[in-house]
Design a protein around this motif. Structure first.
Motif, PDB file in Angstrom:
ATOM      1  N   CYS A  91      46.015  32.594  32.868  1.00 15.87           N
ATOM      2  CA  CYS A  91      45.815  33.766  31.494  1.00 15.87           C
ATOM      3  C   CYS A  91      45.323  35.422  31.960  1.00 15.87           C
ATOM      4  O   CYS A  91      45.776  36.276  30.869  1.00 15.87           O
ATOM      5  CB  CYS A  91      44.966  33.588  29.921  1.00 15.87           C
ATOM      6  SG  CYS A  91      43.225  33.979  30.010  1.00 15.87           S
ATOM      7  N   ASP A  92      45.657  35.769  33.105  1.00 17.45           N
ATOM      8  CA  ASP A  92      44.730  36.716  33.673  1.00 17.45           C
ATOM      9  C   ASP A  92      44.295  37.739  33.025  1.00 17.45           C
ATOM     10  O   ASP A  92      44.409  38.831  33.089  1.00 17.45           O
ATOM     11  CB  ASP A  92      46.579  37.412  33.778  1.00 17.45           C
ATOM     12  CG  ASP A  92      46.668  38.379  34.939  1.00 17.45           C
ATOM     13  OD1 ASP A  92      46.315  37.964  36.101  1.00 17.45           O
ATOM     14  OD2 ASP A  92      47.012  39.830  34.863  1.00 17.45           O
ATOM     15  N   ARG A  93      43.239  37.433  32.481  1.00 13.59           N
ATOM     16  CA  ARG A  93      41.672  38.373  32.200  1.00 13.59           C
ATOM     17  C   ARG A  93      41.019  37.688  33.256  1.00 13.59           C
ATOM     18  O   ARG A  93      41.074  37.032  33.694  1.00 13.59           O
ATOM     19  CB  ARG A  93      41.627  37.524  30.539  1.00 13.59           C
ATOM     20  CG  ARG A  93      42.572  37.535  29.300  1.00 13.59           C
ATOM     21  CD  ARG A  93      42.242  36.811  28.087  1.00 13.59           C
ATOM     22  NE  ARG A  93      42.268  38.118  27.424  1.00 13.59           N
ATOM     23  CZ  ARG A  93      41.992  37.595  25.478  1.00 13.59           C
ATOM     24  NH1 ARG A  93      41.608  35.810  25.593  1.00 13.59           N
ATOM     25  NH2 ARG A  93      42.070  38.165  24.419  1.00 13.59           N
ATOM     26  N   ASP A  94      39.809  38.894  32.631  1.00 16.83           N
ATOM     27  CA  ASP A  94      38.374  38.472  34.156  1.00 16.83           C
ATOM     28  C   ASP A  94      37.671  37.309  33.484  1.00 16.83           C
ATOM     29  O   ASP A  94      37.322  37.103  32.244  1.00 16.83           O
ATOM     30  CB  ASP A  94      37.823  40.116  33.415  1.00 16.83           C
ATOM     31  CG  ASP A  94      38.369  40.958  34.471  1.00 16.83           C
ATOM     32  OD1 ASP A  94      39.313  40.633  34.882  1.00 16.83           O
ATOM     33  OD2 ASP A  94      38.156  42.331  33.974  1.00 16.83           O
ATOM     34  N   ASP A 127      33.378  34.132  38.802  1.00 20.27           N
ATOM     35  CA  ASP A 127      33.246  33.126  39.136  1.00 20.27           C
ATOM     36  C   ASP A 127      32.165  32.118  39.615  1.00 20.27           C
ATOM     37  O   ASP A 127      32.750  31.239  39.984  1.00 20.27           O
ATOM     38  CB  ASP A 127      33.485  34.253  40.661  1.00 20.27           C
ATOM     39  CG  ASP A 127      31.804  34.095  41.308  1.00 20.27           C
ATOM     40  OD1 ASP A 127      31.268  34.447  39.846  1.00 20.27           O
ATOM     41  OD2 ASP A 127      32.090  34.535  42.513  1.00 20.27           O
ATOM     42  N   CYS A 163      37.828  29.200  31.924  1.00 20.01           N
ATOM     43  CA  CYS A 163      38.468  30.880  31.363  1.00 20.01           C
ATOM     44  C   CYS A 163      37.657  30.137  30.254  1.00 20.01           C
ATOM     45  O   CYS A 163      38.057  29.566  29.342  1.00 20.01           O
ATOM     46  CB  CYS A 163      39.764  30.867  31.853  1.00 20.01           C
ATOM     47  SG  CYS A 163      39.549  32.892  30.519  1.00 20.01           S
ATOM     48  N   ILE A 219      36.663  37.277  38.838  1.00 20.22           N
ATOM     49  CA  ILE A 219      38.235  37.012  38.698  1.00 20.22           C
ATOM     50  C   ILE A 219      39.041  37.014  38.074  1.00 20.22           C
ATOM     51  O   ILE A 219      38.659  36.657  36.600  1.00 20.22           O
ATOM     52  CB  ILE A 219      38.342  35.699  39.746  1.00 20.22           C
ATOM     53  CG1 ILE A 219      37.941  33.976  38.976  1.00 20.22           C
ATOM     54  CG2 ILE A 219      37.653  35.977  41.657  1.00 20.22           C
ATOM     55  CD1 ILE A 219      37.429  32.855  39.541  1.00 20.22           C
ATOM     56  N   LYS A 220      40.356  36.644  38.427  1.00 21.40           N
ATOM     57  CA  LYS A 220      41.405  36.980  37.083  1.00 21.40           C
ATOM     58  C   LYS A 220      41.637  35.620  37.488  1.00 21.40           C
ATOM     59  O   LYS A 220      42.085  34.570  37.904  1.00 21.40           O
ATOM     60  CB  LYS A 220      42.571  37.555  37.490  1.00 21.40           C
ATOM     61  CG  LYS A 220      42.677  39.054  38.171  1.00 21.40           C
ATOM     62  CD  LYS A 220      42.684  39.509  36.597  1.00 21.40           C
ATOM     63  CE  LYS A 220      42.414  40.991  36.433  1.00 21.40           C
ATOM     64  NZ  LYS A 220      42.489  41.905  35.403  1.00 21.40           N
ATOM     65  N   CYS A 221      41.674  35.124  35.928  1.00 18.89           N
ATOM     66  CA  CYS A 221      41.744  33.404  35.309  1.00 18.89           C
ATOM     67  C   CYS A 221      43.863  33.418  35.957  1.00 18.89           C
ATOM     68  O   CYS A 221      44.271  34.025  34.832  1.00 18.89           O
ATOM     69  CB  CYS A 221      42.208  32.977  33.718  1.00 18.89           C
ATOM     70  SG  CYS A 221      42.623  31.465  33.372  1.00 18.89           S
TER      71      CYS A 221
END
Length: 166
Positions: free
Chosen positions: A9-12, A15, A20, A4-6
């Protein structure tokens, strides 16, 4: 297991992750917040902040903020603020450092708090070379039970260090 996206910070991120691994944002469990700056000095992050639970549910270990500036329930660093803090300049319930301020303070140069031990100790119960407090044990003491005149000379010449004006 899925990625999933954090939200921070929008990193992988997995789940199944508790937080993160890149930014410390809590993914599930909601056990607190952690910020760790990317910039480092002497191998330590410039800023490390932990809030929330003291125990990491993923490892069962104690969560310790370690950095040049460390803030958390347990903090270790140059400037440390926490329930238990160890640092050059340390503020906390139990504080250890070169200069320590807290409920119980142990400072090499200066300690100030309810109970203080240091070269210069200020507080309710104090132990030091120079001591100013309600009950003091020192070579030069100014307290409820005893006074030595040398302590007046020391605190008189260094009064501005302790917030006084002349």
């Amino acid at each position: 297991m899925a990625l999933i996206k954090c939200p921070e910070c929008d990193r992988d991120v997995s789940d199944q992750a508790m937080m993160c691994p890149h930014c410390g944002y809590p993914i599930r469990g909601g056990y607190g917040y952690e910020y760790r700056s990317e910039r480092e000095l002497f191998g330590l992050p410039l800023v490390h902040i932990i809030s929330g639970n003291r125990v990491n549910p993923a490892t069962g270990g104690l969560r310790v903020a370690k950095g040049i500036v460390a803030i958390g329930p347990v903090a270790v660093g140059g400037l440390a603020l926490g329930g238990v803090s160890v640092g050059v300049l340390s503020f906390g319930g139990l504080s250890l450092g070169l200069i320590a301020l807290g409920g119980a303070a142990l400072g090499i140069l200066l300690a100030a708090g309810g109970g203080a031990v240091g070269f210069v100790a200020l507080g309710g119960g104090v132990i030091g070379y120079y001591a100013l407090g309600g009950g003091g044990l020192a070579v030069h003491v100014l307290g409820g039970q005893a006074q030595t005149f040398d302590v007046f000379a020391f605190f008189g010449t260094h009064w501005r260090l302790f917030g006084g004006r002349r």
